[in-house]
Structure formats: structure tokens, C-alpha cells
Write an enzyme that holds these catalytic residues in place. Structure first.
Site, short mmCIF file in Angstrom:
data_model
loop_
_atom_site.label_atom_id
_atom_site.label_comp_id
_atom_site.label_asym_id
_atom_site.label_seq_id
_atom_site.Cartn_x
_atom_site.Cartn_y
_atom_site.Cartn_z
N ALA A 23 0.79 -1.23 0.00
CA ALA A 23 0.00 0.00 0.00
C ALA A 23 0.82 1.28 0.00
O ALA A 23 0.27 2.35 0.21
CB ALA A 23 -0.94 -0.01 1.21
N TYR A 172 4.22 -15.21 -14.52
CA TYR A 172 3.28 -14.19 -14.03
C TYR A 172 1.84 -14.66 -14.25
O TYR A 172 1.00 -14.54 -13.35
CB TYR A 172 3.51 -12.86 -14.74
CG TYR A 172 2.58 -11.75 -14.29
CD1 TYR A 172 2.70 -11.20 -13.01
CD2 TYR A 172 1.57 -11.27 -15.12
CE1 TYR A 172 1.84 -10.19 -12.58
CE2 TYR A 172 0.71 -10.26 -14.70
CZ TYR A 172 0.86 -9.72 -13.43
OH TYR A 172 0.01 -8.73 -13.01
#
Length: 306
Positions: A23, A172
Site C-alpha cells: 500500500a 506471471y
């Protein structure tokens, strides 16, 4: 509620506790910032505490920082223990942090970096925090996936750590497909409890630091196209915020941008790839994840049923 869902549609979050991984920048920063502005008590779970403190200082509201390195199970356990000691409940766990297209490397535990960080780190963290959520009506686990779950993606059970050969795009894709399969299987296990739900989201094409490892062959074309096909981190965070706060959302849903090909736009319900819904593969991945992380979830323990 407005036709195009925006941050103004986020309900009052006062009294709610949110933990957001990754964050300190990008999508995670915008997610945490919006939740704090609406009154939530927000914990920024970040690898770099100094950057986390700097991010918290730019937010308004009740915001704190917790060290968390998802590429280390020791760090995940330490962070979970610290959160359990300071929090008596968690309403929102936002599994946002991630790495993308990294060169071949491993986590501290020997896992392929993208699978280990994006999936196994969050699998472990969620399992260690879930009993702070199960007693809380309306609590949600929101895991951020990607349109990359459709690109060269499969769960390679015969070589989960890509030891025989390595594709940064394929690895990924595997990690982001795993994020969705984790969400769907977690929701199935949470359903009997009736309080906590699991929801997924993806940001479309957002301009963040996540793309810094994009292969050179793709980097130049994407640079030229970026103004046309990307959106701001604030817009990219909207699907996550809707998954986390929309009263109409329920477990097992997936939110993404509403524009063409889900590249950008205001958030709406979307669907994931056919293989992401394969229940047998979801369950096989769950078992493998438990074995690799040595984390057992509390969802099957009768004493925790509410």
C-alpha cells in the site's frame, strides 16, 4: 448509486479495519487512501517501512504501517503475529501487493518469485489472519488478479517453481491465475460460515511501477501506446474498492474495468478464464499451497463455525 461506480459510492467505513498489502505506492496506495478517507482504520502492510511511513503521512485518517515481505514466509508469520497482537478484528484484507515479469529468481523459501510472492505469500497471510475475520459479519478477503491470468497461463503442477525452464510472462500468468483459483476455492470453504466472503478484482491496464520489469521487446511499444491504453492508479484501484465495499457484492465475484477488453473504465462485474473455474484444479492448488507454506486454514475447524 451512480451508473458509473466511483469512489463517492464507497459506503461509510467508520468502525471497520482494513489491511492492505503493497500500500505504499500505486494501486495499493490509492486503495488504502480511499478507505481511510471514508473512515476505515487502515494498516499499510509493506516491505519498505520507511516508504510506508511516507505514504501514510500523505493520507488522512487512521493509518498505520506494518512491515511485510511476502517473499519470505518468516516475514509473513512475523507480520501476522504483530497484526494479531494489535488488532481484535479485520473487516477487509486486501491482497494487493505483487511483482510482475521478474527475471528468474527465487524467494527466501526457494519459490519462484512471482508465484511465491503473488500467490503463496498471500495464501499464507490470509490463512494466518482469517480467524480475525470469521467472527466479523460482512468481512471480505479481496485478492487482486490481472488480465495476465489469461496469457500463457496454467498451473504447472509438474514444475510449479519453473525449475526446468523459465518464462517471465508464463510465470506471471500462473501466479495471477492462482490468485483467482485461490479466491474461488476460499469462497467455497468460507460459505458455511456465512460471515466472511472472498472476492477478486483486476485493475486493467494501469500506469504503476509494477510494469518496470516488462521485457524490452514490449517496453517501447507499450510506452508509445500507454496514453491510449492505460489509466491512472486511482482508476485502476476502483475494481478493488468496489469488491471490498459495494454492499451488492458477494463471494466468488470478480470485478474489473468496464471498458473495451477490460483495459480501463469504471468497475463492473467481469468473468475470468474458463480454466480459472476448474474446481479440481482449484482444490489441487489449495493442497499444494498448504504443503508448500505449511499453513492450514481454520475454515474446516468446527470450533470456528459461527
Amino acid at each position: 448509486m451512480s451508473k458509473k461506480w466511483t469512489r463517492t459510492d464507497i459506503p461509510d467505513q467508520r468502525g471497520r479495519v482494513a489491511v492492505v498489502t503493497g500500500a505504499n505506492t500505486g494501486l495499493g496506495y490509492e486503495t488504502a487512501k480511499a478507505l481511510a478517507e471514508r473512515g476505515a482504520s487502515v494498516v499499510l502492510a509493506v516491505r519498505d517501512v520507511e516508504k510506508g511511513e511516507q505514504a501514510a503521512a500523505r493520507m488522512t485518517g487512521d493509518v498505520s504501517v506494518q512491515a511485510l515481505d511476502l517473499s519470505s514466509l518468516d516475514s509473513v508469520r512475523t507480520a501476522a503475529a504483530a497484526l494479531r497482537s494489535r488488532l481484535d478484528r479485520i473487516d477487509l484484507l486486501i491482497n494487493n501487493a505483487g511483482v510482475m515479469y521478474t527475471p528468474r529468481q527465487t524467494t527466501r523459501d526457494g519459490f519462484e518469485m512471482q508465484f511465491g510472492t503473488n500467490h503463496l505469500g498471500h495464501f499464507a497471510l490470509t490463512g494466518l489472519l482469517l480467524d480475525l475475520m470469521l467472527p466479523v459479519p460482512g468481512s471480505r478477503v479481496v485478492t487482486v488478479s490481472s488480465t495476465g491470468h489469461r496469457i500463457r497461463a496454467a498451473i504447472h503442477f509438474d514444475d510449479l517453481q519453473w525449475e526446468r525452464s523459465y518464462s517471465r510472462v508464463g510465470a506471471y500468468g500462473q501466479s495471477k491465475l492462482a490468485n483467482l483459483m485461490f479466491t474461488y476455492e476460499l469462497q467455497r470453504r468460507l460459505a458455511p460460515h456465512g460471515t466472511t466472503v472472498a472476492v477478486a478484482a483486476h485493475p486493467g491496464m494501469s500506469s504503476t511501477e509494477l510494469a518496470r520489469n516488462t521485457p524490452a521487446a514490449l517496453r517501447l511499444p507499450l510506452t508509445w501506446l500507454a496514453p491510449l491504453i492505460t489509466q491512472t492508479p486511482a482508476m485502476g484501484a476502483l475494481p478493488t474498492l468496489r469488491a471490498a465495499t459495494d454492499p451488492a457484492a458477494f463471494g466468488g465475484q470478480y470485478y474489473g474495468p468496464g471498458g473495451r477488453n477490460e483495459i480501463k473504465g469504471h468497475p463492473r462485474l467481469v468473468t475470468s478464464s474458463p480454466q480459472s473455474y476448474e474446481v479440481t484444479t482449484q482444490q489441487q492448488l489449495w493442497t499444494a499451497s498448504e504443503d508448500l507454506t505449511n499453513i492450514k486454514y481454520p475454515t474446516d475447524e468446527p470450533s470456528l463455525h459461527v
